[in-house]
Structure formats: C-alpha cells, structure tokens
Design an enzyme around this catalytic site. Structure first.
Site, PDB file in Angstrom:
ATOM      1  N   GLU A  92       0.826  -1.215   0.000  1.00  0.00           N
ATOM      2  CA  GLU A  92       0.000   0.000   0.000  1.00  0.00           C
ATOM      3  C   GLU A  92       0.858   1.262   0.000  1.00  0.00           C
ATOM      4  OE1 GLU A  92      -2.940  -0.377  -0.645  1.00  0.00           O
ATOM      5  OE2 GLU A  92      -3.785  -2.150   0.337  1.00  0.00           O
ATOM      6  N   HIS A 141      -2.927   2.458   8.339  1.00  0.00           N
ATOM      7  CA  HIS A 141      -3.970   1.633   7.733  1.00  0.00           C
ATOM      8  C   HIS A 141      -4.148   0.375   8.579  1.00  0.00           C
ATOM      9  CE1 HIS A 141      -6.293  -0.774   4.995  1.00  0.00           C
ATOM     10  NE2 HIS A 141      -5.304  -1.609   4.776  1.00  0.00           N
ATOM     11  N   HIS A 160      -7.240  -2.925   9.859  1.00  0.00           N
ATOM     12  CA  HIS A 160      -8.438  -3.689   9.513  1.00  0.00           C
ATOM     13  C   HIS A 160      -9.312  -3.836  10.758  1.00  0.00           C
ATOM     14  CE1 HIS A 160      -5.987  -5.884   6.075  1.00  0.00           C
ATOM     15  NE2 HIS A 160      -6.125  -4.585   5.868  1.00  0.00           N
ATOM     16  N   GLU A 206     -17.929  12.072  21.695  1.00  0.00           N
ATOM     17  CA  GLU A 206     -16.603  12.612  21.348  1.00  0.00           C
ATOM     18  C   GLU A 206     -16.295  12.545  19.848  1.00  0.00           C
ATOM     19  OE1 GLU A 206     -14.004  13.853  23.483  1.00  0.00           O
ATOM     20  OE2 GLU A 206     -15.656  14.021  24.914  1.00  0.00           O
ATOM     21  N   HIS A 209     -12.718  -3.803   3.732  1.00  0.00           N
ATOM     22  CA  HIS A 209     -11.269  -3.879   3.842  1.00  0.00           C
ATOM     23  C   HIS A 209     -10.752  -3.250   5.144  1.00  0.00           C
ATOM     24  CE1 HIS A 209      -7.133  -3.446   1.661  1.00  0.00           C
ATOM     25  NE2 HIS A 209      -6.991  -3.523   2.968  1.00  0.00           N
TER      26      HIS A 209
HETATM   27  P1  13P Z   1       1.095  -5.186   3.208  1.00  0.00           P
HETATM   28  O1  13P Z   1       1.514  -6.416   3.982  1.00  0.00           O
HETATM   29  O2  13P Z   1       1.663  -5.165   1.830  1.00  0.00           O
HETATM   30  O3  13P Z   1       1.394  -3.926   3.993  1.00  0.00           O
HETATM   31  O4  13P Z   1      -0.474  -5.274   3.009  1.00  0.00           O
HETATM   32  C1  13P Z   1      -1.351  -5.373   4.100  1.00  0.00           C
HETATM   33  C2  13P Z   1      -2.658  -4.754   3.816  1.00  0.00           C
HETATM   34  O5  13P Z   1      -3.377  -4.428   4.738  1.00  0.00           O
HETATM   35  C3  13P Z   1      -3.077  -4.541   2.410  1.00  0.00           C
HETATM   36  O6  13P Z   1      -4.159  -3.690   2.325  1.00  0.00           O
HETATM   37 ZN    ZN Z   2      -5.331  -3.598   4.205  1.00  0.00          ZN
END
Ligand code: 13P
Ligand code: ZN
Length: 300
Positions: free
Chosen positions: A141, A165, A167, A195, A236
């Site tokens: 990413e 980023h 999940h 908040e 995602h």
């Molecule tokens: P990477 O291991 O390449 O950082 O990817 C993880 C991820 O969350 C892809 O969206």
């Molecule tokens: Zn991801």
C-alpha cells in the site's frame, strides 16, 4: 507491472549492503522509531492486524534523517517505481512497514519488519536505505500512503506526518450493511458517541470496494483525504492520518470504538430505530462550544 511486483523485481536483482561499525543512536532507539513500533504493537493488541494486515508510514523530519544517515545502507537497492508521482515529496524519507510482514513482529525485529525509504528527485520512485532485512520490500500500500502523504502535506501546511492503515473489525462489518456514503456513515458515528464530532469534525470519507495495492485506490483515497482525515475502504479497513502517532492511532481507535458501539446498539434493538440518539442540534451545540470547523453538509 504493479508496485508490488516491480519492488520484488528490483530487490531480487540487487542486495543492499550495510556499512561497517558506525557510531550514533541506532535507528531502533530513535524517538520517532520508538513511537512507530509502539503504534504497531498497540494496533496488534487491539486485534486490527490479522496476519500481515495493515501498514504504517511516517514522513521523517530532516533532523531524523540526519540522525539515521550513519546507519543507512552503503549500497541501497535500485529505485523502485511507485506508479504515482508527487512533486512535494521529492527527496523525502519515510519509515514504512514491510509488505507481507506482520505488525505483531515489529517490536521483536524492527529492522526486518520496518524500513526507511528515500524518494527519488523526480518524486516517482523509492529505494530502501535502512531495514527491511532479508529481502523485504515496502508495504504493497505504499503508493496509497505516498499519494495521501502528498495531499495531507498540502492541506495541513506540512504538519501531517503519520498514515495508518488497519483492519478494525467493526468498521469493516459496518460496510457490509450500511450505504457506502460518507454522510450516512459519518452521521451514524457522530451520533453513536459524543466525542466523535470532536475527533473527526470533517467526517469520514468512504470508498466502495476496490483492488488494494495499486495506483487506482491510491488516487481515489488521496482525493478524499483532501477533505477527510480518515477514509474507510469497504470490506477492507480504514486509513487515518495524523500529525503524530498519538493522533493517527487515536483517530483509528475512536472510529472503531464508535462503530463497535453502533454495532452493539443495533444488535440490542434488532436493527430498528434507536430510542435515544444525539440530535443535530446537539451536534451543532458541541461544535459551537468548542469552535470546531465541522462539515455542515453532514447535518440536517
Ligand atoms: P502489506 O503487507 O503489503 O502492507 O499489506 C497489508 C494490507 O493491509 C493490504 O491492504
Ligand atoms: Zn489492508
């Protein structure tokens, strides 16, 4: 060839070599890297990083680059094309988690799971100057992070440094049952927990499901990040920006916690209308009291 494959190709063709004995404070002991590692560990402990899920980048200051430079590879790998370009990041340096590397392993072996990359003078390629040992490459990413950094540098006058980023479970779950528009999801979160409007007064951007790791999702996310500090990727995860590790992690944590509260409330009442909520007038009153620059389009 996409970023992920071309990175592999470049790394397979040349091995970076470290300098001999050098003096100075090791990269792992630099304050910015301690903050980087702490965030990775905190995210893992929250349950947001299954397998290699999630990634983190930090745009280093000139002083931090100077402090780390003695530890940079004597012969860095060749330039890896990013597939995107940014004028305002020519010559910048980023700490970045590795593609396929696990957040939970970052504190155990930082130099294997994290790297420092330098951006070329044209602003369209990077090379590894420290870390990512044993043939590692920057996160798949990284093109998204790179384009978002470029936008965030512009819109924050240079104060934005961290992109995170993850999940997070409840945020991802919400994208399966809610309309994928920023107004609906922002209002839901603002009204789930008091908040929220303070943590993200501009709201949260939302993208439909897209193929991860490429230039298309990078461009789409960076476009939304002109307005929002955080963007949800349907089915995602979530992207959060911040001036430091605390603010990026705090934003991720707040959005996920509000999603969790909403999910639980929905489960409790079987998905119907809620008996109690925060009114639009109430949200306006918070904004007035605290002088927040809220996104008025998201209020009735
Ligand atoms: P990477 O291991 O390449 O950082 O990817 C993880 C991820 O969350 C892809 O969206
Ligand atoms: Zn991801």
């Amino acid at each position: 060839m996409g970023f992920f494959d071309s990175a592999q190709d470049v790394i397979d063709k040349g091995v970076s070599t470290a300098k001999g004995v050098v003096s100075g404070v090791a990269v792992e002991r630099q304050p910015f890297m301690k903050g980087f590692v702490r965030l990775c560990a905190d995210g893992w402990n929250q349950g947001w990083h299954e397998r290699n899920g999630g990634n983190l980048t930090y745009r280093m200051t000139d002083g931090e680059v100077a402090d780390c430079r003695p530890f940079f590879y004597e012969n860095p790998c060749n330039w890896i094309p990013l597939g995107v370009q940014a004028d305002n990041l020519r010559g910048a340096y980023f700490a970045v988690t590795g593609a396929g590397r696990y957040m939970r392993n970052v504190p155990l072996d930082t130099a294997k799971n994290v790297g420092i990359v330098e951006i070329n003078p044209e602003g369209n390629a990077c090379r590894i100057v420290w870390g990512l040992k044993d043939g590692g490459k920057p996160s798949s990413e990284f093109p998204s992070h790179f384009m978002i950094h470029s936008v965030r540098v512009d819109v924050t006058g240079g104060s934005s440094r961290v992109l995170y980023h993850a999940h997070p479970i409840n945020v991802v779950a919400l994208t399966s049952v809610m309309p994928l528009d920023a107004r609906t999801i922002t209002r839901t979160l603002w009204k789930a927990m008091t908040e929220c409007i303070i943590a993200f007064p501009k709201g949260v951007g939302v993208l439909p499901w897209m193929v991860p790791g490429g230039a298309e999702i990078a461009m789409a996310t960076s476009e939304l990040m002109k307005t929002y500090d955080a963007v949800i990727w349907a089915q995602h995860g979530l992207f959060c920006s911040g001036s430091d590790f605390d603010s990026a992690f705090g934003l991720m944590h707040t959005i996920e916690k509000a999603s969790d509260i909403y999910v639980r409330a929905r489960l409790l009442n079987g998905g119907g209308e809620f008996a109690n909520t925060i009114s639009d007038e109430g949200l306006r009153a918070i904004a007035r009291n605290l002088g927040l620059g809220i996104n008025e389009d998201f209020l009735d």
